[in-house]
Design an enzyme around this catalytic site. Sequence first.
Site, PDB file in Angstrom:
ATOM      1  CB  ILE A 143     -14.513 -13.882  38.422  1.00 36.91           C
ATOM      2  CG1 ILE A 143     -13.125 -13.905  38.689  1.00 36.91           C
ATOM      3  CG2 ILE A 143     -14.943 -12.671  37.835  1.00 36.91           C
ATOM      4  CD1 ILE A 143     -11.957 -13.454  37.689  1.00 36.91           C
ATOM      5  CG  ASP A 144     -18.082 -18.709  38.495  1.00 36.05           C
ATOM      6  OD1 ASP A 144     -18.593 -17.915  39.537  1.00 36.05           O
ATOM      7  OD2 ASP A 144     -18.776 -18.761  37.718  1.00 36.05           O
TER       8      ASP A 144
END
Length: 341
Positions: A143-144
């Site tokens: 995930i970012d």
Amino acid sequence: MASTQVVFTIAANPPPRLDKALSRDVPEEAHLSRTRLARLIEEGAVAINGTALRDVKARVAEGDAVMITVPLAEESDILPENIPLEIVFEDDDLLVVNKPAGMVVHPAPGTPRGTLVNALLHHCGSDLSGVGGVRRPGIVHRIDKDTSGLLVVAKSDQAHHGLAAQFEAHSAERVYQAIVYGIPDAADPRLGGLRGVGFEPGNVLRITTQLARHRTDRQKQAVLFDGGKHAVTRAQVTERLGSPPAVSLIECRLETGRTHQIRVHLAYAGHGLLGDPVYGGRRGLPKRGFSAEAAEKVAGFNRQALHAGHLGVIHPASGEPLRFEARLPEDMAGLLAALRG
């Protein structure tokens, strides 16, 4: 170098390439992925009938004797760091972590330290049995940096292989909470005319496009309809915010997992995430319908309002369904409270 040997025989009707034949016939308990097998072939660690073959495209025949010499896991060159982690679940095969916003998942040239992998190497220590020949955690999805929420991480080759197969088959369940501008609705004629956008029963927004790196801004992804990678996002409004409503809390479900997928898809649909500095989520609230506190909270919210709140996988060793929830982090919960007024 210490090693183990995997010995077996090629079965009937083998695929035409050595790597594919080995991937089909290698004993399951060896936990060797096709990528790992290809690397072992290139290293000269695969012998067919006593002769080492280094070409992944070499042909084999039914009854050929295979011996693979598998080196024991080496230590990673990534430095362990004593960084606090919120571990939601852990056993001998995998762990689930609730990643805070601001933490990069894997070291890169610009961020060699302070990442989730650095922290996991310290946390797991000798419990890591080796992934791809190196004693390191197996990252099967990311995930970012500025997205918070749940990640599952493999601690062994077996778990890495099993989890990666679930993400490749899109059978892992991932649900995100996002706060966006506007109210995605099937009655909106603008969305009805937007290519790749439609609605499913229950007013579920479905966005289907190709995604690829932006031609001029290499930090961004762009929506395409030719080339790129197939991407599907579903989103449903769970709460309308403001009077009149102008912001919504939505639940997003990923069918695919592309870089920035939720952020770029919702921006394309005209419903960018609050706080998103890359995809235009930095605009202010309408003057009507929200308190001064809400406007201040939005102006000061410096990351995309996105949280990976639900994760479901099948345990790669036991076959047991695993499901995990992580409540909204403090910054998103505070933003939501202010928007509710």
